[in-house]
Design an enzyme around this catalytic site. Sequence first.
Site, PDB file in Angstrom:
ATOM      1  N   GLU A 260       0.674  -0.962  -0.087  1.00  0.00           N
ATOM      2  CA  GLU A 260      -0.273   0.310   0.658  1.00  0.00           C
ATOM      3  C   GLU A 260       1.011   0.949   0.255  1.00  0.00           C
ATOM      4  OE1 GLU A 260      -2.344   2.883   2.632  1.00  0.00           O
ATOM      5  OE2 GLU A 260      -2.269   0.849   3.590  1.00  0.00           O
TER       6      GLU A 260
ATOM      7  N   ASP B 289      -7.382   0.935   0.173  1.00  0.00           N
ATOM      8  CA  ASP B 289      -5.976   0.662   0.875  1.00  0.00           C
ATOM      9  C   ASP B 289      -5.622  -0.300  -0.362  1.00  0.00           C
ATOM     10  OD1 ASP B 289      -5.802   3.412   2.575  1.00  0.00           O
ATOM     11  OD2 ASP B 289      -5.874   1.770   4.049  1.00  0.00           O
TER      12      ASP B 289
ATOM     13  N   GLU C 179      -4.768   0.902  -3.684  1.00  0.00           N
ATOM     14  CA  GLU C 179      -3.269   0.769  -4.023  1.00  0.00           C
ATOM     15  C   GLU C 179      -1.857  -0.723  -3.431  1.00  0.00           C
ATOM     16  OE1 GLU C 179      -3.303   5.632  -1.804  1.00  0.00           O
ATOM     17  OE2 GLU C 179      -2.979   3.715  -0.430  1.00  0.00           O
TER      18      GLU C 179
ATOM     19  N   ASP D 228       0.422   3.757  -3.293  1.00  0.00           N
ATOM     20  CA  ASP D 228      -0.063   5.246  -2.556  1.00  0.00           C
ATOM     21  C   ASP D 228       1.096   6.094  -3.578  1.00  0.00           C
ATOM     22  OD1 ASP D 228      -0.957   7.587  -0.975  1.00  0.00           O
ATOM     23  OD2 ASP D 228       0.884   8.039  -0.259  1.00  0.00           O
TER      24      ASP D 228
END
Length: 252
Positions: A46, A119, A122, A50
Amino acid sequence: MPAPPEELESRIGYRFRDRDLLLRALTHKSLRAESSPEVEHNELLEFLGDSILGFLASEFVFRLVPHAREGDLSRLKAHLVSASRLHEVALAIDLGRYLRLGRGEERSGGRSKRALLADTFEALLAAIYLDAGPAEGLEACRRLLSRLLWPAVESGTASASEIPLDPKNALQELAQARRLPMPRYCLIAQSGPEHAKVFTVEARLGPGRSAAAQASSKKAASQKAASLLLEQLRSELDSLASPDSPPAPSDR
């Protein structure tokens, strides 16, 4: 039980060479907490995802409106990478069906939680990037986002000037305009069981201003803290506009 991950591959149009990467991207940390410390979960993926999403979103809005102001580009980017937009994409590909969750997270409705799904999306991006390798990874992620995330802006349904800044970006813009220190965010506490964590994040603006907030994810807590600090700063600036206002706290 989660649905077969092969179905998800068909939905996203990407076939993994390393099956373990796909399983890791779909594994929530609650499963590790309830089974074995050897289970790899998606938290680090994650983190990487991101950054990949942020870069590709910046590239996309820069190419889409190359002569726009920086503030408008920030609005478009924030709109694209917001938890609500990622949640919509996760729902569109039915991502929740493929999650590997601990029993507590399963019982608490983890498959439909907005932050958890955002999340995981990502983490999925990061897994695609790593699986495809340095040469092809970004392009594979770019193709996926071009199909799932960019169309709402490309179709003209969202104008940069009409999209409000999220609290973190709004706070940063106001700080820049007033030549104040840039906002900083610090996780100061976390509590609760693995499937129902509560995070406390403090937003700081120089030595004299801060605000803290709690939420079920660090991102949400950061946004809430930024919103509180933004209200505090705006109130302070409104007071400064009054001739009878006391001096503001020092920023240095």
